[in-house]
Scaffold this active site. Structure first.
Site, PDB file in Angstrom:
ATOM      1  CB  CYS A 116      20.195 -26.917 -85.769  1.00 32.57           C
ATOM      2  SG  CYS A 116      19.523 -28.570 -85.681  1.00 32.57           S
ATOM      3  CG  HIS A 256      24.395 -27.269 -85.290  1.00 34.68           C
ATOM      4  ND1 HIS A 256      23.872 -27.688 -84.089  1.00 34.68           N
ATOM      5  CD2 HIS A 256      23.698 -27.926 -86.256  1.00 34.68           C
ATOM      6  CE1 HIS A 256      22.903 -28.560 -84.320  1.00 34.68           C
ATOM      7  NE2 HIS A 256      22.777 -28.732 -85.626  1.00 34.68           N
ATOM      8  CG  ASN A 286      21.856 -32.102 -84.265  1.00 34.14           C
ATOM      9  OD1 ASN A 286      21.718 -31.180 -83.477  1.00 34.14           O
ATOM     10  ND2 ASN A 286      21.496 -32.023 -85.535  1.00 34.14           N
TER      11      ASN A 286
HETATM   12  O1  UT7 Z   1      21.089 -30.241 -87.501  1.00 32.74           O
HETATM   13  C1  UT7 Z   1      20.046 -30.049 -88.393  1.00 32.74           C
HETATM   14  C2  UT7 Z   1      20.466 -30.235 -89.771  1.00 32.74           C
HETATM   15  N1  UT7 Z   1      20.693 -31.607 -90.060  1.00 32.74           N
HETATM   16  C3  UT7 Z   1      21.823 -31.986 -90.631  1.00 32.74           C
HETATM   17  O2  UT7 Z   1      22.694 -31.163 -90.830  1.00 32.74           O
HETATM   18  C4  UT7 Z   1      21.946 -33.405 -91.074  1.00 32.74           C
HETATM   19  C5  UT7 Z   1      22.423 -33.463 -92.486  1.00 32.74           C
HETATM   20  N2  UT7 Z   1      22.437 -34.791 -93.067  1.00 32.74           N
HETATM   21  C6  UT7 Z   1      23.292 -35.758 -92.660  1.00 32.74           C
HETATM   22  O3  UT7 Z   1      24.019 -35.579 -91.698  1.00 32.74           O
HETATM   23  C7  UT7 Z   1      23.370 -37.014 -93.485  1.00 32.74           C
HETATM   24  O4  UT7 Z   1      22.644 -36.842 -94.667  1.00 32.74           O
HETATM   25  C8  UT7 Z   1      22.868 -38.298 -92.755  1.00 32.74           C
HETATM   26  C9  UT7 Z   1      23.808 -38.661 -91.632  1.00 32.74           C
HETATM   27  C10 UT7 Z   1      21.460 -38.065 -92.220  1.00 32.74           C
HETATM   28  C11 UT7 Z   1      22.823 -39.444 -93.732  1.00 32.74           C
HETATM   29  O5  UT7 Z   1      24.117 -39.638 -94.279  1.00 32.74           O
HETATM   30  P1  UT7 Z   1      24.335 -39.728 -95.871  1.00 32.74           P
HETATM   31  O6  UT7 Z   1      25.754 -39.920 -96.063  1.00 32.74           O
HETATM   32  O7  UT7 Z   1      23.688 -38.510 -96.482  1.00 32.74           O
HETATM   33  O8  UT7 Z   1      23.558 -41.031 -96.206  1.00 32.74           O
HETATM   34  P2  UT7 Z   1      22.505 -41.286 -97.380  1.00 32.74           P
HETATM   35  O9  UT7 Z   1      21.160 -40.905 -96.920  1.00 32.74           O
HETATM   36  O10 UT7 Z   1      23.033 -40.695 -98.645  1.00 32.74           O
HETATM   37  O11 UT7 Z   1      22.604 -42.854 -97.509  1.00 32.74           O
HETATM   38  C12 UT7 Z   1      23.781 -43.516 -97.963  1.00 32.74           C
HETATM   39  C13 UT7 Z   1      23.605 -45.013 -97.824  1.00 32.74           C
HETATM   40  C14 UT7 Z   1      22.298 -45.529 -98.395  1.00 32.74           C
HETATM   41  O12 UT7 Z   1      22.518 -46.835 -98.876  1.00 32.74           O
HETATM   42  P3  UT7 Z   1      22.756 -47.102-100.428  1.00 32.74           P
HETATM   43  O13 UT7 Z   1      21.527 -46.600-101.107  1.00 32.74           O
HETATM   44  O14 UT7 Z   1      23.990 -46.330-100.791  1.00 32.74           O
HETATM   45  O15 UT7 Z   1      22.938 -48.591-100.485  1.00 32.74           O
HETATM   46  C15 UT7 Z   1      21.392 -45.582 -97.200  1.00 32.74           C
HETATM   47  O16 UT7 Z   1      20.347 -46.508 -97.351  1.00 32.74           O
HETATM   48  O17 UT7 Z   1      23.581 -45.360 -96.437  1.00 32.74           O
HETATM   49  C16 UT7 Z   1      22.344 -46.007 -96.112  1.00 32.74           C
HETATM   50  N3  UT7 Z   1      21.937 -45.534 -94.788  1.00 32.74           N
HETATM   51  C17 UT7 Z   1      22.296 -46.145 -93.655  1.00 32.74           C
HETATM   52  N4  UT7 Z   1      23.021 -47.252 -93.414  1.00 32.74           N
HETATM   53  C18 UT7 Z   1      23.212 -47.604 -92.121  1.00 32.74           C
HETATM   54  C19 UT7 Z   1      21.211 -44.434 -94.495  1.00 32.74           C
HETATM   55  N5  UT7 Z   1      21.081 -44.317 -93.154  1.00 32.74           N
HETATM   56  C20 UT7 Z   1      21.753 -45.366 -92.620  1.00 32.74           C
HETATM   57  C21 UT7 Z   1      21.979 -45.792 -91.284  1.00 32.74           C
HETATM   58  N6  UT7 Z   1      22.723 -46.907 -91.087  1.00 32.74           N
HETATM   59  N7  UT7 Z   1      21.505 -45.104 -90.208  1.00 32.74           N
END
Ligand code: UT7
Length: 332
Positions: A116, A256, A286
């Site tokens: 990225c 970004h 992204n």
């Molecule tokens: O550009 C390259 C670099 N990449 C980035 O900068 C991306 C960085 N990471 C992120 O943007 C975020 O970590 C994500 C958008 C990928 C994920 O968001 P998050 O707030 O970190 O979610 P999480 O993985 O901590 O999950 C939180 C909750 C979980 O449920 P529980 O355990 O709290 O019940 C997940 O199972 O959200 C759930 N979850 C989802 N729910 C609906 C995870 N993905 C999804 C989804 N839809 N797509």
């Protein structure tokens, strides 16, 4: 003789027509529009559909538009660097496919892969060729067909990424405009958190790797998020500090577009208000190397000659960095 700097003298962009909405993603994985919007800021992204189409098919229309806008004949281009993580083929370089397609017969070209941060690294690299005085017209393309390496059964990645790209022209400037400074960083210990497991020389493609879905981007989102917030904010603040820029001096932050929350954290750290932050994540998600040039393209008419602009990115590798530049032209 006054010092030569490398200035952006034109910008262009291209996104494919197909719009992949959050609603459609709801039919592919267990997710919902409300979650995606609140956690990432993304409402839709573009997808390049069609047999045999690769990243060059995003880059070529962008480069053609750039040549037209800057009144440049293809033969005048000295160098084209294509920042991409999704090259058309492992080799030859996508840059070569682009130069051939647009008729840039006198240009040399190569690809640069920094995930990225690719566009940012490529601008910094291309600028050196201009600053040396040896080259006069250098095109930097940032483009990715992320849909080619995204698993649409993996909700951790498929909601974020989209296809698109843009290009800028770098030319010599003697008024002190253009690229002023850059901070570029990388740390390979971040590889386990964002990578593609197979398809490289460590693990070439086999039936087993395909069956195990190892040819897709793997991301441990939370870890990447934490590093991204710190990394992007640190370098953006550092580049401001060492150039004695206050938030008032900064006209635009061009971040970004990976997650709206990472962008907000970076702007907060810099003390820059949201009215100065370029944002299009809502519509494109992204696009990896494409995000920054797409922002510049869409905000081109709002930037003025002399504006202090901060570019900032964070991505797989890990790679991250920030560029401070002075915009070189008024809206046309
Ligand atoms: O550009 C390259 C670099 N990449 C980035 O900068 C991306 C960085 N990471 C992120 O943007 C975020 O970590 C994500 C958008 C990928 C994920 O968001 P998050 O707030 O970190 O979610 P999480 O993985 O901590 O999950 C939180 C909750 C979980 O449920 P529980 O355990 O709290 O019940 C997940 O199972 O959200 C759930 N979850 C989802 N729910 C609906 C995870 N993905 C999804 C989804 N839809 N797509």
């Amino acid at each position: 003789m006054s010092k030569i700097t490398a200035a952006i003298t034109g910008v262009s962009g291209y996104v494919p027509e197909y719009v992949l909405t959050n609603k459609e993603l709801e039919t592919l994985v267990e997710t919902n529009d409300e979650w995606i919007v609140s956690r990432t800021g993304i409402k839709e992204r573009r997808i390049l559909k069609g047999e045999g189409l690769g990243t060059s098919h995003i880059a070529v229309p962008a480069v053609k538009e750039l040549l037209k806008k800057t009144n440049t004949k293809p033969e005048e281009v000295d160098l084209l660097i294509c920042a991409t993580t999704t090259p058309d083929m492992v080799f030859p370089a996508t840059a070569n496919l682009i130069t051939a397609e647009v008729g840039a017969v006198n240009a040399f070209g190569y690809d640069l892969q920094a995930a990225c941060s690719g566009f940012l690294f490529a601008v910094a690299t291309g600028a050196k060729f201009v600053e040396s005085g040896q080259y006069k017209k250098v095109i930097i393309v940032g483009a990715d067909k992320m849909s080619s390496i995204i698993d649409y059964t993996d909700r951790a990645t498929c909601i974020i990424f989209g296809d698109g790209g843009g290009a800028v022209m770098l030319e010599p400037n003697t008024e002190g405009l253009g690229i002023q400074d850059q901070i570029l960083k990388s740390d390979g210990s971040g590889a386990p958190f964002l990578h593609m497991k197979a398809g490289g020389s460590r693990k070439p493609a086999t039936i087993e790797t395909v069956q195990a879905r190892e040819h897709f981007a793997f991301q441990e989102g939370q870890t990447v998020f934490k590093f991204a917030v710190k990394g992007m904010a640190d370098v953006a603040a550092e580049v401001m500090e060492r150039n004695n820029l206050t938030a008032d001096d900064v006209a635009w932050l061009v971040p970004h577009q990976a997650n709206k929350r990472i962008i907000e954290a970076t702007a907060n750290r810099m003390g820059v208000g949201s009215d100065k932050v370029m944002l299009n994540i809502e519509r494109y998600g992204n696009t990896t190397s494409g995000t920054i040039p797409l922002c510049l393209w869409e905000y081109e008419n709002q930037m003025k000659k002399g504006d202090n602009i901060i570019l900032a990115a964070f991505g797989g590798g890990f790679t991250w960095g920030s560029i401070y530049l002075k915009w070189a032209y008024d809206p046309k």
